[in-house]
Design a protein around this motif. Structure first.
Motif, PDB file in Angstrom:
ATOM      1  N   GLY A  66      18.339  -4.219  -2.950  1.00 56.08           N
ATOM      2  CA  GLY A  66      16.883  -4.258  -2.906  1.00 56.08           C
ATOM      3  C   GLY A  66      16.303  -2.901  -3.258  1.00 56.08           C
ATOM      4  N   HIS A  67      14.995  -2.849  -3.296  1.00 55.78           N
ATOM      5  CA  HIS A  67      14.297  -1.628  -3.686  1.00 55.78           C
ATOM      6  C   HIS A  67      13.203  -1.339  -2.660  1.00 55.78           C
ATOM      7  CE1 HIS A  67      16.303  -2.845  -7.376  1.00 55.78           C
ATOM      8  NE2 HIS A  67      16.103  -1.634  -7.849  1.00 55.78           N
ATOM      9  N   TRP A  68      13.373  -0.232  -1.974  1.00 54.45           N
ATOM     10  CA  TRP A  68      12.424   0.130  -0.943  1.00 54.45           C
ATOM     11  C   TRP A  68      11.320   1.042  -1.483  1.00 54.45           C
ATOM     12  CZ3 TRP A  68       9.912  -0.680   3.196  1.00 54.45           C
ATOM     13  CH2 TRP A  68       9.284   0.363   3.896  1.00 54.45           C
ATOM     14  N   GLY A  69      11.623   1.904  -2.434  1.00 52.36           N
ATOM     15  CA  GLY A  69      10.749   3.016  -2.795  1.00 52.36           C
ATOM     16  C   GLY A  69       9.302   2.657  -3.058  1.00 52.36           C
ATOM     17  N   THR A  70       9.048   1.609  -3.853  1.00 48.90           N
ATOM     18  CA  THR A  70       7.677   1.246  -4.206  1.00 48.90           C
ATOM     19  C   THR A  70       7.032   0.316  -3.187  1.00 48.90           C
ATOM     20  OG1 THR A  70       6.334   0.380  -6.024  1.00 48.90           O
ATOM     21  CG2 THR A  70       8.373  -0.794  -5.567  1.00 48.90           C
ATOM     22  N   THR A  71       7.845  -0.268  -2.321  1.00 45.63           N
ATOM     23  CA  THR A  71       7.378  -1.368  -1.470  1.00 45.63           C
ATOM     24  C   THR A  71       6.271  -0.981  -0.500  1.00 45.63           C
ATOM     25  OG1 THR A  71       9.472  -2.544  -1.682  1.00 45.63           O
ATOM     26  CG2 THR A  71       8.147  -3.048   0.254  1.00 45.63           C
ATOM     27  N   PRO A  72       6.355   0.136   0.233  1.00 42.67           N
ATOM     28  CA  PRO A  72       5.271   0.423   1.190  1.00 42.67           C
ATOM     29  C   PRO A  72       3.921   0.613   0.522  1.00 42.67           C
ATOM     30  CG  PRO A  72       6.842   2.250   1.068  1.00 42.67           C
ATOM     31  CD  PRO A  72       7.458   1.106   0.353  1.00 42.67           C
ATOM     32  N   GLY A  73       3.906   1.179  -0.683  1.00 42.06           N
ATOM     33  CA  GLY A  73       2.638   1.311  -1.397  1.00 42.06           C
ATOM     34  C   GLY A  73       2.066  -0.038  -1.784  1.00 42.06           C
ATOM     35  N   LEU A  74       2.920  -0.927  -2.258  1.00 42.06           N
ATOM     36  CA  LEU A  74       2.465  -2.280  -2.594  1.00 42.06           C
ATOM     37  C   LEU A  74       1.937  -3.003  -1.354  1.00 42.06           C
ATOM     38  CD1 LEU A  74       5.317  -3.464  -5.008  1.00 42.06           C
ATOM     39  CD2 LEU A  74       3.049  -2.622  -5.618  1.00 42.06           C
ATOM     40  N   ARG A 304      -1.884   7.771  -5.420  1.00 42.25           N
ATOM     41  CA  ARG A 304      -0.641   8.525  -5.229  1.00 42.25           C
ATOM     42  C   ARG A 304      -0.162   8.354  -3.787  1.00 42.25           C
ATOM     43  NH1 ARG A 304       0.161  12.527  -9.358  1.00 42.25           N
ATOM     44  NH2 ARG A 304      -1.698  12.745 -10.702  1.00 42.25           N
ATOM     45  N   THR A 305       1.040   7.872  -3.630  1.00 45.37           N
ATOM     46  CA  THR A 305       1.651   7.752  -2.304  1.00 45.37           C
ATOM     47  C   THR A 305       3.089   8.244  -2.391  1.00 45.37           C
ATOM     48  OG1 THR A 305       2.532   5.516  -2.612  1.00 45.37           O
ATOM     49  CG2 THR A 305       0.251   5.699  -1.831  1.00 45.37           C
ATOM     50  N   PRO A 306       3.689   8.629  -1.277  1.00 44.46           N
ATOM     51  CA  PRO A 306       5.081   9.078  -1.318  1.00 44.46           C
ATOM     52  C   PRO A 306       6.033   7.905  -1.617  1.00 44.46           C
ATOM     53  CG  PRO A 306       3.956   9.846   0.665  1.00 44.46           C
ATOM     54  CD  PRO A 306       3.085   8.797   0.052  1.00 44.46           C
ATOM     55  N   LYS A 307       7.056   8.159  -2.379  1.00 48.42           N
ATOM     56  CA  LYS A 307       8.067   7.135  -2.628  1.00 48.42           C
ATOM     57  C   LYS A 307       8.873   6.937  -1.340  1.00 48.42           C
ATOM     58  CE  LYS A 307      11.374   5.732  -6.195  1.00 48.42           C
ATOM     59  NZ  LYS A 307      10.528   4.940  -7.092  1.00 48.42           N
ATOM     60  N   GLY A 308       9.075   5.646  -1.003  1.00 49.65           N
ATOM     61  CA  GLY A 308       9.812   5.363   0.222  1.00 49.65           C
ATOM     62  C   GLY A 308       9.065   5.724   1.476  1.00 49.65           C
ATOM     63  N   TRP A 309       7.755   5.694   1.397  1.00 49.57           N
ATOM     64  CA  TRP A 309       6.852   6.074   2.480  1.00 49.57           C
ATOM     65  C   TRP A 309       7.191   5.311   3.761  1.00 49.57           C
ATOM     66  CZ3 TRP A 309       0.932   4.881   1.763  1.00 49.57           C
ATOM     67  CH2 TRP A 309       0.173   5.723   2.587  1.00 49.57           C
ATOM     68  N   THR A 310       7.186   6.001   4.857  1.00 51.19           N
ATOM     69  CA  THR A 310       7.486   5.514   6.223  1.00 51.19           C
ATOM     70  C   THR A 310       8.967   5.229   6.430  1.00 51.19           C
ATOM     71  OG1 THR A 310       7.205   3.101   5.917  1.00 51.19           O
ATOM     72  CG2 THR A 310       5.193   4.408   6.317  1.00 51.19           C
ATOM     73  N   GLY A 311       9.806   5.541   5.438  1.00 46.85           N
ATOM     74  CA  GLY A 311      11.241   5.353   5.592  1.00 46.85           C
ATOM     75  C   GLY A 311      11.903   6.586   6.183  1.00 46.85           C
ATOM     76  N   LYS A 318      19.876  15.473   3.298  1.00 53.51           N
ATOM     77  CA  LYS A 318      19.182  15.478   2.008  1.00 53.51           C
ATOM     78  C   LYS A 318      17.869  14.721   2.139  1.00 53.51           C
ATOM     79  CE  LYS A 318      23.422  15.706  -0.731  1.00 53.51           C
ATOM     80  NZ  LYS A 318      24.251  15.033  -1.767  1.00 53.51           N
ATOM     81  N   PRO A 319      16.796  15.252   1.562  1.00 55.19           N
ATOM     82  CA  PRO A 319      15.504  14.568   1.677  1.00 55.19           C
ATOM     83  C   PRO A 319      15.526  13.210   0.987  1.00 55.19           C
ATOM     84  CG  PRO A 319      15.395  16.372   0.082  1.00 55.19           C
ATOM     85  CD  PRO A 319      16.728  16.489   0.766  1.00 55.19           C
ATOM     86  N   VAL A 320      14.922  12.229   1.619  1.00 55.00           N
ATOM     87  CA  VAL A 320      14.865  10.869   1.058  1.00 55.00           C
ATOM     88  C   VAL A 320      13.415  10.440   0.881  1.00 55.00           C
ATOM     89  CG1 VAL A 320      15.432   8.450   1.452  1.00 55.00           C
ATOM     90  CG2 VAL A 320      17.114  10.227   1.983  1.00 55.00           C
ATOM     91  N   GLU A 321      12.666  10.351   1.973  1.00 52.42           N
ATOM     92  CA  GLU A 321      11.268   9.940   1.873  1.00 52.42           C
ATOM     93  C   GLU A 321      10.520  10.899   0.958  1.00 52.42           C
ATOM     94  OE1 GLU A 321       7.625   8.680   4.906  1.00 52.42           O
ATOM     95  OE2 GLU A 321       9.019  10.275   5.471  1.00 52.42           O
ATOM     96  N   GLY A 322       9.800  10.328   0.010  1.00 50.46           N
ATOM     97  CA  GLY A 322       9.060  11.148  -0.935  1.00 50.46           C
ATOM     98  C   GLY A 322       9.890  11.648  -2.094  1.00 50.46           C
ATOM     99  N   THR A 323      11.118  11.130  -2.261  1.00 48.68           N
ATOM    100  CA  THR A 323      11.979  11.555  -3.367  1.00 48.68           C
ATOM    101  C   THR A 323      12.567  10.332  -4.064  1.00 48.68           C
ATOM    102  OG1 THR A 323      14.167  11.618  -2.293  1.00 48.68           O
ATOM    103  CG2 THR A 323      12.669  13.474  -1.866  1.00 48.68           C
ATOM    104  N   TRP A 324      13.275  10.589  -5.161  1.00 47.79           N
ATOM    105  CA  TRP A 324      13.924   9.510  -5.910  1.00 47.79           C
ATOM    106  C   TRP A 324      15.001   8.812  -5.098  1.00 47.79           C
ATOM    107  CZ3 TRP A 324      19.110  10.278  -6.365  1.00 47.79           C
ATOM    108  CH2 TRP A 324      19.584  11.593  -6.238  1.00 47.79           C
ATOM    109  N   VAL A 329      18.062   1.649  -1.805  1.00 50.52           N
ATOM    110  CA  VAL A 329      18.420   1.485  -0.401  1.00 50.52           C
ATOM    111  C   VAL A 329      18.614   2.881   0.206  1.00 50.52           C
ATOM    112  CG1 VAL A 329      20.079   0.479   1.192  1.00 50.52           C
ATOM    113  CG2 VAL A 329      19.518  -0.714  -0.928  1.00 50.52           C
ATOM    114  N   PRO A 330      17.665   3.351   1.011  1.00 51.01           N
ATOM    115  CA  PRO A 330      17.759   4.734   1.523  1.00 51.01           C
ATOM    116  C   PRO A 330      18.983   4.990   2.391  1.00 51.01           C
ATOM    117  CG  PRO A 330      15.552   3.856   1.794  1.00 51.01           C
ATOM    118  CD  PRO A 330      16.421   2.713   1.397  1.00 51.01           C
ATOM    119  N   LEU A 331      19.347   4.000   3.218  1.00 52.76           N
ATOM    120  CA  LEU A 331      20.525   4.121   4.080  1.00 52.76           C
ATOM    121  C   LEU A 331      21.611   3.200   3.533  1.00 52.76           C
ATOM    122  CD1 LEU A 331      18.791   3.962   7.571  1.00 52.76           C
ATOM    123  CD2 LEU A 331      20.015   5.941   6.650  1.00 52.76           C
ATOM    124  N   THR A 332      22.702   3.771   3.077  1.00 51.62           N
ATOM    125  CA  THR A 332      23.789   2.974   2.512  1.00 51.62           C
ATOM    126  C   THR A 332      24.986   2.956   3.457  1.00 51.62           C
ATOM    127  OG1 THR A 332      24.665   4.900   1.327  1.00 51.62           O
ATOM    128  CG2 THR A 332      23.056   3.525   0.155  1.00 51.62           C
TER     129      THR A 332
END
Length: 813
Positions: A66-74, A304-311, A318-324, A329-332
Motif C-alpha cells: 500500500g501507499h501511505w505517503g499521499t493518503t493523509p492529505g487526500l 502543501r502538506t508533509p508526506k506521510g503526515w501523522t505517521g 532515519k526521518p520518515v514523516e515528511g520525507t520520501w 509502507v513506513p514501518l516494514t
C-alpha cells in the motif's frame, strides 16, 4: 440544456468564507483521524481492528502493501469537501490523481456508509472493519490503489497524468457539478498533466460544470524530490496564473496545530467555491441576456502538506514523516520486529480510535453526521457510476445516408464525408450528451458536415478570420491526443457519449491511456453495482495506405495490434471496406456499451461495393463471401468440386481494392481459375468463438476459407496479426498474408502499396506460387505481373502520379 442557464441554481453554492468554530474544527479533525486510522489499518492489520487487545504479530499482515505517503492529505481534502457539500448543497465528485492513496478513498467510502451498501459483508461495525482491513492488498481482496472496485472513483491508480483531463471531461455538459481534482506531485511532472491545465480554455462557465484543481504537493515521489514542490512559491504561482488560473495557497507543516490547519484550508476552500459560484452566476446571466462571456480565471488550490503526515516521525533513526521514506509502507517487516509492532501500535493509538468508534465499532453519530446523505455523498455520486445517468442517444436512421450502389465497384465516395453527415445529425439530436473530439483534424478527416450544426468550443480570444470557433460547441479540438482521450474518458465515465477521430499513426500517443481504460472496462464488467457506460469509439482515418503525401512518419497501422492485446470481451476492431459498411458499423458502435471500438476507414474517395442491405448483412456476419467477385460457385467449370482453387481474403478498404483488382487480372489471364473472395469487416471474427465473443466456429471458418486450399490474405495492418488471430485454424499453414511491412515514404498511393508488397501484381504472383495446378504453367503470367510492377513504378517516377489504369480502375464485371 436543463439548468444550464439557471442563474439562481448557483446561489446556493455561495455562502461566504466563514471561519470554523472550535467545535467544527474539532469534529473535522476527528473525522480526519478516523479516515487516517482506517487507512493505516488497511495497510497493516489482519485482526484486532479496534486494538481491544495488545497488538501482536498474528494481527499483522505477512505482506505489507500500500501507499501511505499521499493518503493523509487526500483524507484531509475529503473531510473538508464533505463539509462544503453539506453547507452549500453541492453536487460534487472527487477525482484522485494520486491513485495510490487508495486506502484513504476506501476509508472515506466506508465512513460514509456507501462501501457497506455496495459490499454488504463489509458492515459498519467491528466485524466489517476487520473484513475491510483484511481485504486490502490481500489475495481475493481489493487492489492497493483507487480502482473500479472503489465507490466514487472514475480514475484508477495506474492512470498517472490523466486526473485533470478526466475531471474536465466529467464537468462538460454537467452545469451543476463541481469536480474536485487532486493532482499529486509525481503526476504534475507528466506531459499529459502539463497539457491538462489548458482544459480551462474549453470549459464554458455558462453551460458546463466547474473543476476545482487541487495541486497537492508533499514534496516527494517514490524516492526523490518533486519539481513543483521545490521551485519558489512565486514561480509556481506565476506558472498557474500563466495557465489562466487564480491560485490560492495553503500550507501545513509537521508541527502545526491541527485546528489551525483545518481553519486555513476551510477558508481557502470557501474562497475558491465562492469564486466558482460568482463566475458561473455572472456567465449564466450574460448568456441568458445574449451577451458574450469572457473566459474567467478559475480558482485552483496549491496545498502543501508533509508526506506521510501523522505517521511515524522516524524509523531506525532515519526521518520518515515528511520525507520520501513515507511513500509506501513506513514501518516494514513489522511481524518479526517487536519494536516495530510497538511502533505500529503507538501509531494507531495516536488517532484515539476509542473517541471515533463506539463499543460496536461503528462511527460515532456526531462524526457520521458530518458526511452528506444519499447520492450527495461523493462515494455514492451517480456521476462516478455513469451508467446510472446514461441516456440512449437519439440516433437518426443510418440507412437514410446510404450511397446508391447499382453495380459493385463502379462509383466512388469519401466514406468519412458521408459519415460526417450522420454525425452532424447525431449532434443535432443530442445537444447535451454527445461530443466529437480530435486533434485539429475534424475537417481534415472529412467530417466537416458537423459544422453545419455546431462549432468548435473555444474559450480563448476570437478573430474575424476564425471559422467555427465559439464559446459553445460540440466539437473539441486540441493538438494533444492525451487531452482528447482524457476528456472523452471522463465524459463517458460520467454517463455521456462520444467519438474520437484521429489520424491512424498518431493514435499511438494514447496507448497507455487505452490500456487503463480497457482494464477499467474489464474490471467493471465483474462488479455488479457498476452500470454499463457508452463505448469508447475511435475513428482512425488518414490511414497508413493514404498517407502517401505525408510520408513515413505518418504511416503506422499498429494501434490495432495494441488494442487486440486487451481482453476479448472489451475490444472490437472494424475495417469497413466502403461507405455503406462504415455507416452500419458506426451506428452499431454508437449504440454499444462497455467496449473499445476501433473503426479504420479511409477519407479519400474510394469505390462502393455493397448496397445498404448487403452492407448490413455483411457487417452482421462480420465476414463473408463476396459472390459478385467470386466464380467458385460456377458449376460450369470443368471438374468442379464445389471448392475454389484459391481464396483471396481482404480486410480494409485499400486491401479490398487491391484484392478485387487482382481478381480482375486473374480472370483476364487465368480464366479457368476458381476464385473465392472473402471480405472481413469485423477483425475479431477471425478468432475462434472460444477466444472472442465475435469469433466464428471452426466449421464456419473452414466453410469460408476451406480446409486445405491456399488463402492469400490482403490485410490493412501488420501481417503477423492475421497469423496470430488464425493460428489455431486447421488451414493456417496455407494462409499467406500481405500487409504493411514498415516501408513507406512520400510517394503515390499505388507506389505505397507496391513498396509493401500489397499491390495487385504481387497478389496475383502469390496465387500462382501457391496454387499447385498453376506453377510453371502460369510462369508467363507471373513474369508479366513483375514487369507491370516495374512499368508502373517507372511511370510514377516520371509523371509523379499513378497511371490512369491504376488510379481509375473500377470493377469491370
Amino acid at each position: 440544456m436543463p439548468g444550464a442557464m439557471d442563474v439562481a441554481a448557483t446561489d446556493r453554492a455561495e455562502s461566504g468564507a466563514a471561519s470554523l468554530t472550535d467545535a467544527e474544527a474539532a469534529l473535522l479533525d476527528a473525522y480526519w483521524r478516523a479516515a487516517n486510522y482506517l487507512s493505516v489499518g488497511q495497510i497493516y492489520l489482519l485482526d484486532n481492528p479496534l486494538l481491544r487487545e495488545p497488538l501482536a504479530a498474528e494481527h499483522i499482515k505477512p505482506r505489507l502493501l500500500g501507499h501511505w505517503g499521499t493518503t493523509p492529505g487526500l483524507n484531509l481534502i475529503y473531510a473538508h469537501l464533505n463539509r462544503v457539500i453539506k453547507a452549500r448543497d453541492l453536487d460534487m465528485m472527487y477525482v484522485i490523481g494520486p491513485g495510490h492513496g487508495g486506502p484513504g478513498i476506501v476509508a472515506n467510502a466506508y465512513l460514509e456508509g456507501t462501501y457497506s451498501e455496495v459490499y454488504p459483508t463489509i458492515s459498519g461495525d467491528e466485524a466489517g472493519m476487520r473484513r475491510l482491513f483484511r481485504q486490502f492488498s490481500f489475495p481475493g481482496g481489493i487492489p492497493s490503489h483507487v480502482a473500479p472496485e472503489t465507490p466514487g472513483s472514475i480514475h484508477e491508480g495506474g492512470e498517472l497524468g490523466y486526473a485533470l483531463a478526466h475531471a474536465y471531461g466529467a464537468a462538460f455538459d454537467n452545469p451543476e457539478l463541481v469536480v474536485a481534482a487532486v493532482v499529486g506531485d509525481g503526476e504534475a511532472e507528466t506531459g499529459p498533466l502539463a497539457a491538462s491545465w489548458h482544459s480551462n480554455k474549453f470549459l464554458d462557465p455558462a453551460r458546463d460544470g466547474a473543476v476545482l484543481p487541487i495541486l497537492h504537493l508533499n514534496g516527494y515521489k517514490i524516492a526523490q524530490a518533486t519539481l513543483l514542490a521545490r521551485i519558489p512559491e512565486a514561480e509556481l504561482d506565476a506558472l498557474m496564473r500563466g495557465y489562466g488560473y487564480a491560485p490560492l495557497h495553503v500550507t501545513a507543516d509537521l508541527d502545526d496545530d491541527p485546528a489551525e490547519v483545518h481553519r486555513r484550508f476551510a477558508a481557502v476552500l470557501d474562497q475558491a467555491l465562492d469564486e466558482i459560484a460568482r463566475i458561473q452566476r455572472a456567465a449564466r446571466a450574460s448568456a441568458a441576456a445574449g451577451e458574450d462571456v469572457d473566459r474567467p480565471a478559475w480558482p485552483m488550490i496549491i496545498m502543501r502538506t508533509p508526506k506521510g503526515w501523522t505517521g511515524p516521525r522516524a524509523v531506525d533513526g532515519k526521518p520518515v514523516e515528511g520525507t520520501w521514506r513515507a511513500h509506501q509502507v513506513p514501518l516494514t517487516e513489522v511481524r518479526t520486529h517487536p519494536d516495530r509492532i510497538a511502533a505500529l501500535a503507538a501509531w494507531l493509538a495516536s488517532y484515539r480510535p476509542h473517541e471515533l468508534f463506539d463499543a460496536t465499532g461503528r462511527l460515532r453519530p456526531e462524526l457520521a453526521a458530518l458526511a452528506p446523505a444519499g447520492r450527495s455523498r461523493m462515494s455514492a455520486s451517480p456521476h462516478a457510476n455513469g451508467g446510472e445517468l446514461l441516456r440512449e442517444l437519439a440516433l437518426p436512421d443510418f440507412r437514410d445516408y446510404a450511397v446508391d450502389v447499382r453495380a459493385p465497384g463502379t462509383t466512388e465516395t469519401s466514406a468519412t464525408t458521408v459519415l460526417g453527415a450522420l454525425l452532424r445529425d447525431v449532434i443535432r439530436g443530442n445537444p447535451s450528451n454527445f461530443r466529437l473530439v480530435g486533434p485539429d483534424e475534424t475537417a481534415s478527416n472529412r467530417l466537416g458536415a458537423v459544422f453545419e450544426v455546431t462549432d468548435r468550443v473555444w474559450e480563448g480570444s476570437l478573430l474575424p478570420t476564425d471559422e467555427h470557433l465559439a464559446r459553445a460547441g460540440r466539437v473539441m479540438e486540441v493538438l494533444s491526443e492525451h487531452l482528447c482521450q482524457g476528456w472523452l474518458e471522463g465524459y463517458l465515465l460520467t454517463g455521456r457519449h462520444g467519438l474520437f477521430s484521429c489520424y491512424e499513426a498518431f493514435i499511438h500517443i494514447v496507448d497507455s491511456m487505452v490500456n487503463q481504460h480497457a482494464k477499467w472496462l474489464k474490471t467493471t464488467r465483474e462488479i455488479p453495482w457498476r452500470r454499463p457506460i457508452a463505448s469508447l469509439n475511435y475513428l482512425l482515418t488518414s490511414h497508413v495506405w493514404r498517407q502517401d503525401h505525408n510520408g513515413f512518419s505518418h504511416q503506422d497501422p499498429g494501434f490495432i495490434d495494441h488494442v487486440v492485446n486487451k481482453k476479448a470481451e472489451v475490444v472490437r476492431v472494424y475495417l469497413p471496406p466502403d461507405t455503406n459498411t462504415l455507416l452500419s458499423v458506426a451506428d452499431h458502435c454508437l449504440r454499444s456499451r462497455d467496449y473499445i471500438n476501433v473503426i479504420v476507414a479511409g477519407k479519400q474517395p474510394a469505390l462502393n461495393y455493397l448496397t445498404m442491405d448487403q452492407a448490413i448483412a455483411h457487417c452482421t456476419r462480420g465476414l463473408g463471401i463476396w459472390d459478385f467477385a467470386s466464380n467458385d460457385h460456377d458449376d460450369a467449370s470443368p471438374g468442379a468440386d464445389g471448392l475454389p482453387d484459391v481464396v483471396l481474403a481482404c480486410a480494409g478498404d485499400v486491401p479490398t481494392l487491391e484484392t478485387l483488382a487482382a481478381v480482375d487480372l486473374l480472370r483476364q489471364h487465368l480464366p479457368r481459375l476458381r476464385i473465392r473472395v472473402v471480405n472481413v469487416v469485423d477483425l475479431m471474427a477471425l478468432q475462434s468463438e472460444s477466444e472472442h465473443p465475435h469469433g466464428i466456429s471452426d466449421a464456419r471458418f473452414d466453410a469460408l476459407f476451406t480446409a486445405d486450399r491456399p488463402v492469400i490474405f490482403a490485410y490493412h495492418g501488420y501481417p503477423w496479426l492475421i497469423h496470430r488471430l488464425t493460428y489455431r485454424r486447421a488451414n493456417h499453414h496455407n494462409i499467406h498474408v500481405r500487409g504493411y511491412i514498415e516501408e513507406g515514404t512520400t510517394t503515390t498511393p499505388f507506389d505505397m502499396v507496391m513498396m509493401n508488397g500489397l499491390d495487385r501484381f504481387h497478389l496475383v504472383a502469390d496465387v500462382i506460387d501457391r496454387v499447385p495446378s498453376l506453377g510453371a504453367r502460369a510462369a508467363h503470367v507471373r513474369q508479366l505481373m513483375m514487369d507491370e510492377r516495374l512499368r508502373v513504378r517507372a511511370y510514377t517516377r516520371e509523371h509523379g502520379e499513378d497511371p490512369p489504369e491504376i488510379s481509375d480502375w473500377v470493377w469491370p464485371y
